[in-house]
Design an enzyme around this catalytic site. Structure first.
Site, mmCIF file in Angstrom:
data_model
loop_
_atom_site.group_PDB
_atom_site.id
_atom_site.type_symbol
_atom_site.label_atom_id
_atom_site.label_comp_id
_atom_site.label_asym_id
_atom_site.label_seq_id
_atom_site.Cartn_x
_atom_site.Cartn_y
_atom_site.Cartn_z
ATOM 1 N N LYS A 3 17.398 -62.230 -20.161
ATOM 2 C CA LYS A 3 16.944 -62.093 -21.549
ATOM 3 C C LYS A 3 18.113 -62.093 -22.516
ATOM 4 O O LYS A 3 18.017 -62.642 -23.606
ATOM 5 C CB LYS A 3 16.061 -60.846 -21.722
ATOM 6 C CG LYS A 3 16.812 -59.524 -21.716
ATOM 7 C CD LYS A 3 15.883 -58.367 -22.029
ATOM 8 C CE LYS A 3 16.609 -57.036 -21.852
ATOM 9 N NZ LYS A 3 17.754 -56.847 -22.760
ATOM 10 N N ARG A 78 11.240 -51.002 -27.190
ATOM 11 C CA ARG A 78 11.032 -50.774 -25.760
ATOM 12 C C ARG A 78 9.813 -49.880 -25.496
ATOM 13 O O ARG A 78 9.458 -49.680 -24.349
ATOM 14 C CB ARG A 78 12.220 -50.041 -25.152
ATOM 15 C CG ARG A 78 13.489 -50.790 -24.767
ATOM 16 C CD ARG A 78 13.363 -51.689 -23.581
ATOM 17 N NE ARG A 78 14.412 -51.643 -22.589
ATOM 18 C CZ ARG A 78 15.588 -52.268 -22.645
ATOM 19 N NH1 ARG A 78 15.953 -52.939 -23.706
ATOM 20 N NH2 ARG A 78 16.420 -52.222 -21.630
ATOM 21 N N ARG A 117 24.361 -58.798 -9.819
ATOM 22 C CA ARG A 117 25.219 -59.187 -10.947
ATOM 23 C C ARG A 117 26.542 -58.405 -10.937
ATOM 24 O O ARG A 117 26.558 -57.188 -10.837
ATOM 25 C CB ARG A 117 24.447 -58.904 -12.238
ATOM 26 C CG ARG A 117 25.215 -59.162 -13.499
ATOM 27 C CD ARG A 117 24.305 -59.251 -14.685
ATOM 28 N NE ARG A 117 23.701 -57.972 -15.052
ATOM 29 C CZ ARG A 117 22.953 -57.814 -16.145
ATOM 30 N NH1 ARG A 117 22.700 -58.828 -16.933
ATOM 31 N NH2 ARG A 117 22.438 -56.641 -16.417
ATOM 32 N N ARG A 150 27.823 -53.360 -13.330
ATOM 33 C CA ARG A 150 27.404 -52.423 -14.378
ATOM 34 C C ARG A 150 26.751 -51.255 -13.670
ATOM 35 O O ARG A 150 25.937 -51.455 -12.774
ATOM 36 C CB ARG A 150 26.346 -53.127 -15.258
ATOM 37 C CG ARG A 150 26.777 -53.334 -16.675
ATOM 38 C CD ARG A 150 25.804 -54.211 -17.408
ATOM 39 N NE ARG A 150 24.537 -53.539 -17.696
ATOM 40 C CZ ARG A 150 23.570 -54.070 -18.445
ATOM 41 N NH1 ARG A 150 23.728 -55.275 -18.969
ATOM 42 N NH2 ARG A 150 22.447 -53.423 -18.669
ATOM 43 N N ARG A 161 14.609 -48.787 -13.799
ATOM 44 C CA ARG A 161 14.453 -49.547 -15.048
ATOM 45 C C ARG A 161 13.131 -50.312 -15.035
ATOM 46 O O ARG A 161 12.447 -50.414 -16.051
ATOM 47 C CB ARG A 161 15.636 -50.509 -15.237
ATOM 48 C CG ARG A 161 16.911 -49.776 -15.649
ATOM 49 C CD ARG A 161 18.150 -50.613 -15.453
ATOM 50 N NE ARG A 161 18.244 -51.747 -16.358
ATOM 51 C CZ ARG A 161 19.161 -52.707 -16.235
ATOM 52 N NH1 ARG A 161 20.047 -52.672 -15.251
ATOM 53 N NH2 ARG A 161 19.206 -53.686 -17.089
HETATM 54 P P1 AMP Z 1 19.561 -53.747 -21.731
HETATM 55 O O1 AMP Z 1 20.961 -54.263 -21.865
HETATM 56 O O2 AMP Z 1 18.649 -54.221 -22.818
HETATM 57 O O3 AMP Z 1 18.994 -53.969 -20.361
HETATM 58 O O4 AMP Z 1 19.659 -52.164 -21.929
HETATM 59 C C1 AMP Z 1 20.427 -51.361 -21.053
HETATM 60 C C2 AMP Z 1 20.016 -49.898 -21.192
HETATM 61 O O5 AMP Z 1 20.243 -49.456 -22.547
HETATM 62 C C3 AMP Z 1 18.547 -49.605 -20.920
HETATM 63 O O6 AMP Z 1 18.275 -49.444 -19.557
HETATM 64 C C4 AMP Z 1 18.355 -48.314 -21.720
HETATM 65 O O7 AMP Z 1 18.926 -47.202 -21.044
HETATM 66 C C5 AMP Z 1 19.210 -48.566 -22.948
HETATM 67 N N1 AMP Z 1 18.424 -49.239 -24.020
HETATM 68 C C6 AMP Z 1 18.562 -50.520 -24.487
HETATM 69 N N2 AMP Z 1 17.682 -50.783 -25.463
HETATM 70 C C7 AMP Z 1 16.949 -49.648 -25.626
HETATM 71 C C8 AMP Z 1 15.872 -49.273 -26.478
HETATM 72 N N3 AMP Z 1 15.320 -50.151 -27.347
HETATM 73 N N4 AMP Z 1 15.382 -48.007 -26.356
HETATM 74 C C9 AMP Z 1 15.899 -47.127 -25.502
HETATM 75 N N5 AMP Z 1 16.903 -47.413 -24.653
HETATM 76 C C10 AMP Z 1 17.437 -48.658 -24.705
#
Ligand code: AMP
Length: 215
Positions: A3, A78, A117, A150, A161
Protein backbone atom coordinates in the site's frame (compact mmCIF):
# COMPACT_ATOMS: atom_id res chain seq x y z
CA UNK A 1 0.03 -5.37 -2.51
CA UNK A 2 2.38 -2.77 -1.05
CA UNK A 3 0.00 0.00 0.00
CA UNK A 4 2.88 2.38 0.75
CA UNK A 5 4.55 1.85 -2.63
CA UNK A 6 1.23 2.20 -4.42
CA UNK A 7 0.19 5.29 -2.45
CA UNK A 8 3.48 7.03 -3.37
CA UNK A 9 3.02 6.13 -7.06
CA UNK A 10 -0.62 7.19 -7.22
CA UNK A 11 0.16 10.48 -5.43
CA UNK A 12 2.82 11.13 -8.10
CA UNK A 13 0.36 10.41 -10.90
CA UNK A 14 -2.24 12.76 -9.43
CA UNK A 15 0.40 15.37 -8.55
CA UNK A 16 -0.52 15.58 -4.85
CA UNK A 17 1.48 14.81 -1.69
CA UNK A 18 1.52 11.34 -0.12
CA UNK A 19 0.56 11.49 3.55
CA UNK A 20 1.24 8.31 5.50
CA UNK A 21 0.47 8.18 9.21
CA UNK A 22 2.89 5.22 9.53
CA UNK A 23 5.70 7.34 8.00
CA UNK A 24 4.80 10.34 10.18
CA UNK A 25 4.84 8.14 13.27
CA UNK A 26 8.16 6.49 12.31
CA UNK A 27 9.68 9.94 11.72
CA UNK A 28 8.42 11.10 15.14
CA UNK A 29 9.92 7.97 16.67
CA UNK A 30 13.28 8.46 14.93
CA UNK A 31 13.51 12.07 16.13
CA UNK A 32 12.48 10.99 19.65
CA UNK A 33 9.65 13.48 19.99
CA UNK A 34 7.01 13.00 22.66
CA UNK A 35 4.58 11.72 20.01
CA UNK A 36 7.19 9.21 18.85
CA UNK A 37 7.82 7.95 22.36
CA UNK A 38 4.08 7.55 23.01
CA UNK A 39 3.59 5.72 19.70
CA UNK A 40 6.54 3.33 20.05
CA UNK A 41 5.00 0.65 22.25
CA UNK A 42 1.79 0.52 20.21
CA UNK A 43 3.65 0.24 16.92
CA UNK A 44 6.00 -2.44 18.19
CA UNK A 45 3.01 -4.51 19.32
CA UNK A 46 1.12 -4.02 16.05
CA UNK A 47 -1.64 -2.10 17.87
CA UNK A 48 -3.18 1.17 16.75
CA UNK A 49 -1.61 4.31 18.19
CA UNK A 50 -4.24 6.34 20.13
CA UNK A 51 -6.55 8.34 17.85
CA UNK A 52 -5.72 11.71 19.45
CA UNK A 53 -2.02 11.27 18.64
CA UNK A 54 -2.65 10.31 15.02
CA UNK A 55 -5.21 13.08 14.55
CA UNK A 56 -2.78 15.74 15.80
CA UNK A 57 -0.22 14.51 13.26
CA UNK A 58 -2.73 14.46 10.41
CA UNK A 59 -4.16 17.86 11.29
CA UNK A 60 -0.65 19.36 11.26
CA UNK A 61 0.34 17.70 7.99
CA UNK A 62 -2.87 18.61 6.12
CA UNK A 63 -2.40 22.22 7.20
CA UNK A 64 0.87 22.49 5.27
CA UNK A 65 0.75 24.50 2.03
CA UNK A 66 1.48 21.57 -0.32
CA UNK A 67 -1.69 19.79 0.89
CA UNK A 68 -3.98 22.65 -0.16
CA UNK A 69 -4.72 21.08 -3.56
CA UNK A 70 -5.46 17.57 -2.28
CA UNK A 71 -3.51 14.58 -0.98
CA UNK A 72 -3.39 10.80 -0.84
CA UNK A 73 -3.82 9.42 2.67
CA UNK A 74 -2.03 6.13 3.36
CA UNK A 75 -2.88 4.11 6.46
CA UNK A 76 -5.45 6.61 7.70
CA UNK A 77 -8.25 6.37 8.80
CA UNK A 78 -7.76 3.02 10.56
CA UNK A 79 -11.00 2.87 12.60
CA UNK A 80 -14.51 4.34 12.72
CA UNK A 81 -13.61 7.19 15.10
CA UNK A 82 -10.76 8.29 12.80
CA UNK A 83 -13.09 8.19 9.78
CA UNK A 84 -15.58 10.43 11.58
CA UNK A 85 -12.81 12.82 12.66
CA UNK A 86 -11.43 12.94 9.13
CA UNK A 87 -14.87 13.96 7.84
CA UNK A 88 -15.03 16.80 10.38
CA UNK A 89 -11.46 17.93 9.66
CA UNK A 90 -12.05 17.98 5.90
CA UNK A 91 -15.23 19.96 6.35
CA UNK A 92 -13.27 22.51 8.41
CA UNK A 93 -10.72 22.94 5.62
CA UNK A 94 -13.33 22.92 2.87
CA UNK A 95 -12.66 19.48 1.42
CA UNK A 96 -14.21 16.02 1.25
CA UNK A 97 -13.15 12.42 0.69
CA UNK A 98 -13.26 11.81 -3.08
CA UNK A 99 -12.45 8.09 -3.20
CA UNK A 100 -11.27 5.31 -0.90
CA UNK A 101 -9.14 2.45 -2.23
CA UNK A 102 -9.37 -0.98 -0.59
CA UNK A 103 -6.32 -2.92 -1.78
CA UNK A 104 -7.26 -6.57 -1.39
CA UNK A 105 -4.83 -9.39 -0.56
CA UNK A 106 -5.02 -12.73 1.22
CA UNK A 107 -3.68 -13.07 4.77
CA UNK A 108 -1.07 -15.60 3.58
CA UNK A 109 0.21 -13.19 0.94
CA UNK A 110 0.37 -10.35 3.48
CA UNK A 111 2.21 -12.43 6.07
CA UNK A 112 4.76 -13.59 3.47
CA UNK A 113 5.20 -10.06 2.22
CA UNK A 114 5.56 -8.29 5.55
CA UNK A 115 7.46 -10.89 7.54
CA UNK A 116 9.82 -11.41 4.54
CA UNK A 117 10.60 -7.69 4.24
CA UNK A 118 14.09 -6.43 5.11
CA UNK A 119 15.72 -3.11 4.34
CA UNK A 120 19.14 -1.54 4.25
CA UNK A 121 19.70 1.00 7.05
CA UNK A 122 22.24 2.86 4.88
CA UNK A 123 20.46 3.28 1.51
CA UNK A 124 16.88 2.25 2.52
CA UNK A 125 16.62 -0.29 -0.32
CA UNK A 126 13.88 -2.81 0.48
CA UNK A 127 14.19 -6.57 -0.13
CA UNK A 128 11.91 -9.53 0.39
CA UNK A 129 13.34 -12.95 1.20
CA UNK A 130 10.58 -14.61 -0.87
CA UNK A 131 10.09 -12.35 -3.86
CA UNK A 132 13.11 -10.05 -4.10
CA UNK A 133 16.04 -11.50 -2.12
CA UNK A 134 19.47 -9.85 -1.93
CA UNK A 135 22.30 -11.63 -3.78
CA UNK A 136 23.92 -12.55 -0.45
CA UNK A 137 21.54 -13.45 2.37
CA UNK A 138 21.08 -10.62 4.89
CA UNK A 139 23.40 -8.20 3.08
CA UNK A 140 22.58 -5.18 0.88
CA UNK A 141 23.53 -5.56 -2.83
CA UNK A 142 24.40 -1.84 -3.06
CA UNK A 143 26.61 -1.20 -0.06
CA UNK A 144 27.00 -4.54 1.80
CA UNK A 145 25.32 -3.18 4.96
CA UNK A 146 23.59 -5.73 7.15
CA UNK A 147 19.84 -5.77 6.36
CA UNK A 148 17.34 -5.06 9.14
CA UNK A 149 13.72 -6.03 9.68
CA UNK A 150 11.19 -3.40 10.84
CA UNK A 151 10.38 -4.47 14.41
CA UNK A 152 6.66 -4.56 13.57
CA UNK A 153 7.31 -6.92 10.62
CA UNK A 154 8.22 -9.82 12.95
CA UNK A 155 5.72 -12.60 12.17
CA UNK A 156 3.85 -12.52 15.50
CA UNK A 157 3.43 -8.73 15.25
CA UNK A 158 2.24 -9.06 11.64
CA UNK A 159 -0.42 -11.53 12.81
CA UNK A 160 -1.56 -9.02 15.43
CA UNK A 161 -1.64 -6.22 12.83
CA UNK A 162 -3.95 -8.41 10.72
CA UNK A 163 -6.22 -9.08 13.69
CA UNK A 164 -6.39 -5.34 14.48
CA UNK A 165 -7.10 -4.68 10.80
CA UNK A 166 -9.98 -7.15 10.75
CA UNK A 167 -11.55 -5.85 13.96
CA UNK A 168 -11.07 -2.10 13.56
CA UNK A 169 -10.18 -1.16 9.99
CA UNK A 170 -12.13 -3.60 7.81
CA UNK A 171 -15.53 -2.17 8.91
CA UNK A 172 -14.52 1.06 7.12
CA UNK A 173 -14.96 -0.76 3.81
CA UNK A 174 -18.72 -0.92 4.41
CA UNK A 175 -18.70 2.65 5.82
CA UNK A 176 -17.22 4.13 2.63
CA UNK A 177 -19.08 1.72 0.33
CA UNK A 178 -22.37 2.98 1.78
CA UNK A 179 -21.26 6.51 0.85
CA UNK A 180 -20.48 5.51 -2.75
CA UNK A 181 -16.77 6.23 -2.29
CA UNK A 182 -15.24 2.75 -2.32
CA UNK A 183 -12.93 1.39 -5.01
CA UNK A 184 -11.95 -2.27 -4.52
CA UNK A 185 -8.67 -3.19 -6.21
CA UNK A 186 -6.99 -6.61 -6.41
CA UNK A 187 -3.58 -6.26 -4.77
CA UNK A 188 -1.86 -9.21 -6.50
CA UNK A 189 0.30 -8.69 -9.56
CA UNK A 190 2.94 -6.43 -11.00
CA UNK A 191 3.53 -3.02 -9.33
CA UNK A 192 2.79 -0.89 -12.44
CA UNK A 193 -0.33 -2.90 -13.29
CA UNK A 194 -1.72 -2.40 -9.77
CA UNK A 195 -1.06 1.36 -9.99
CA UNK A 196 -3.08 1.48 -13.23
CA UNK A 197 -5.90 -0.50 -11.62
CA UNK A 198 -5.99 1.96 -8.71
CA UNK A 199 -6.00 5.01 -11.00
CA UNK A 200 -8.83 3.59 -13.08
CA UNK A 201 -10.87 2.62 -10.00
CA UNK A 202 -10.42 6.08 -8.45
CA UNK A 203 -11.49 7.81 -11.68
CA UNK A 204 -14.57 5.60 -11.77
CA UNK A 205 -15.57 6.57 -8.24
CA UNK A 206 -14.93 10.26 -9.00
CA UNK A 207 -17.06 10.06 -12.18
CA UNK A 208 -19.83 8.40 -10.22
CA UNK A 209 -19.64 11.24 -7.67
CA UNK A 210 -19.79 13.98 -10.30
CA UNK A 211 -22.71 12.23 -12.07
CA UNK A 212 -24.56 12.09 -8.76
CA UNK A 213 -23.84 15.78 -8.16
CA UNK A 214 -25.02 16.83 -11.64
CA UNK A 215 -28.45 18.49 -11.80
P1 AMP B 1 1.77 1.38 8.46
O1 AMP B 1 3.11 1.87 8.02
O2 AMP B 1 0.63 2.14 7.84
O3 AMP B 1 1.62 -0.11 8.31
O4 AMP B 1 1.67 1.68 10.02
C1 AMP B 1 2.58 1.10 10.94
C2 AMP B 1 2.03 1.20 12.36
O5 AMP B 1 1.84 2.59 12.71
C3 AMP B 1 0.67 0.55 12.58
O6 AMP B 1 0.77 -0.82 12.82
C4 AMP B 1 0.16 1.34 13.79
O7 AMP B 1 0.80 0.91 14.98
C5 AMP B 1 0.67 2.74 13.50
N1 AMP B 1 -0.32 3.51 12.69
C6 AMP B 1 -0.22 3.92 11.39
N2 AMP B 1 -1.30 4.60 11.00
C7 AMP B 1 -2.14 4.61 12.07
C8 AMP B 1 -3.44 5.15 12.31
N3 AMP B 1 -4.14 5.78 11.33
N4 AMP B 1 -3.98 4.97 13.54
C9 AMP B 1 -3.33 4.34 14.52
N5 AMP B 1 -2.11 3.79 14.36
C10 AMP B 1 -1.51 3.92 13.16
Amino acid sequence: MGKGTQAVRVAGRFGVPHVSTGDLLRAALASRTEIGLTAKKFMEAGELVPDSVVLDLIRGRLGEPDAAGGFILDGFPRNAAQAESLGVLLEEIGGAVEAVVALEASDEALIARLSGRFSCPACNRVYNVHSNPPRRSGVCDEDSSELLQRSDDAEDVVRNRLRVYREQTEPLIAYYDARGLLARVAGAGEVGEITLRIERAVEEVRDRGSDAAAP
